[in-house]
Structure formats: structure tokens, C-alpha cells
Scaffold this motif. Structure first.
Motif, mmCIF file in Angstrom:
data_model
loop_
_atom_site.group_PDB
_atom_site.id
_atom_site.type_symbol
_atom_site.label_atom_id
_atom_site.label_comp_id
_atom_site.label_asym_id
_atom_site.label_seq_id
_atom_site.Cartn_x
_atom_site.Cartn_y
_atom_site.Cartn_z
ATOM 1 N N ASN A 6 0.827 -1.214 0.000
ATOM 2 C CA ASN A 6 0.000 0.000 0.000
ATOM 3 C C ASN A 6 0.857 1.259 0.000
ATOM 4 O O ASN A 6 0.543 2.238 -0.672
ATOM 5 N N THR A 7 1.946 1.245 0.741
ATOM 6 C CA THR A 7 2.848 2.396 0.771
ATOM 7 C C THR A 7 3.508 2.593 -0.584
ATOM 8 O O THR A 7 3.637 3.724 -1.071
ATOM 9 N N ALA A 10 0.924 4.021 -3.031
ATOM 10 C CA ALA A 10 0.688 5.445 -2.747
ATOM 11 C C ALA A 10 1.877 6.291 -3.201
ATOM 12 O O ALA A 10 1.699 7.405 -3.704
ATOM 13 N N TRP A 13 1.664 6.316 -7.134
ATOM 14 C CA TRP A 13 0.504 7.056 -7.612
ATOM 15 C C TRP A 13 0.546 8.523 -7.219
ATOM 16 O O TRP A 13 -0.023 9.366 -7.902
ATOM 17 N N GLY A 15 -0.829 9.587 -4.447
ATOM 18 C CA GLY A 15 -2.088 9.808 -3.743
ATOM 19 C C GLY A 15 -2.868 8.523 -3.638
ATOM 20 O O GLY A 15 -2.319 7.429 -3.710
ATOM 21 N N ASP A 16 -4.195 8.657 -3.507
ATOM 22 C CA ASP A 16 -5.054 7.491 -3.367
ATOM 23 C C ASP A 16 -5.524 6.920 -4.692
ATOM 24 O O ASP A 16 -6.100 5.835 -4.733
ATOM 25 N N CYS A 17 -5.331 7.652 -5.780
ATOM 26 C CA CYS A 17 -5.802 7.186 -7.080
ATOM 27 C C CYS A 17 -4.815 7.641 -8.157
ATOM 28 O O CYS A 17 -3.928 8.443 -7.912
ATOM 29 N N CYS A 19 -3.743 9.889 -10.835
ATOM 30 C CA CYS A 19 -4.126 11.269 -11.102
ATOM 31 C C CYS A 19 -3.000 11.967 -11.856
ATOM 32 O O CYS A 19 -2.127 11.317 -12.431
ATOM 33 N N THR A 22 0.584 11.044 -10.881
ATOM 34 C CA THR A 22 1.003 9.750 -11.407
ATOM 35 C C THR A 22 1.491 9.885 -12.842
ATOM 36 O O THR A 22 2.549 9.355 -13.202
#
Length: 114
Positions: A6-7, A10, A13, A15-17, A19, A22
């Protein structure tokens, strides 16, 4: 990847998505990668021609080998030249050789392609 997945996602990317951050990061990576590979290639060639390609033990057999300059330098330059000529000829005379046949279908605004 367990524990750091997950790190890592993130971080990649930004962020969380997926965007704008990225896309900028991957574009920068895409732009810099050829230069990094070129530096690694030149370092590899330098080490290769310094120690030789088939001397894993490091035994001094310099009296039995041909020097890099001028023999292998000219051979390498000739090979690079031929590949450049072939790539140039393909890109100038046959630009659609590797294109997808779907690109040559006439556009129809009333029909959406698959």
C-alpha cells in the motif's frame, strides 16, 4: 507486496488514485530511462573493452589478443552505422510497416469501434 504494498502504491501514484501526479511521474521516468540506459551501456562497453569479454579469471593474455583500437572500434562503429541505416530506411520508406490495420479504416462517426 506484503506489508509495503500500500505504501509503494501510494508513492507511485502520488495519492489514493491515479491522477495528474502519477502521469507526471511516469512521464518523467519514461523520459529519463533512455539516458540512464545509455550511461549504463557506455559503462558496460568501457568495462567490456578494458577487461575483455571472455576472461573470467583475469589472466594476462595481452600478447594473444587484438587491441580494441582500431580493430573492434571500427567493427562496432560499422555495426551501429548499419543498424542506423536500416532503421532510417524503414522509418522513411515504410512508415506504416508496423502499424495496426485498424488505423487504416475510414472513420465513421455513427459507429463506435470495438
Amino acid at each position: 507486496i506484503p506489508k509495503i504494498g500500500n505504501t509503494l502504491v501510494a508513492l507511485l501514484w502520488g495519492g489514493d488514485c491515479v491522477c495528474d501526479a502519477t502521469l507526471k511521474r511516469f512521464f518523467a521516468l519514461h523520459f529519463l530511462m533512455p539516458f540512464i540506459l545509455l550511461v549504463l551501456l557506455l559503462a558496460h562497453l568501457g568495462f567490456l573493452h578494458t577487461t575483455g569479454s571472455s576472461n573470467p579469471l583475469g589472466i594476462d593474455i595481452s600478447h594473444e589478443t587484438a587491441p580494441f583500437y582500431p580493430y573492434y572500434l571500427y567493427k562496432d562503429l560499422l555495426g551501429i552505422g548499419w543498424y542506423t541505416v536500416i532503421l532510417f530506411a524503414i522509418s522513411m520508406f515504410f512508415p506504416d510497416l508496423f502499424s495496426d490495420p485498424e488505423n487504416f479504416i475510414r472513420a465513421d462517426p455513427m459507429k463506435t469501434p470495438l
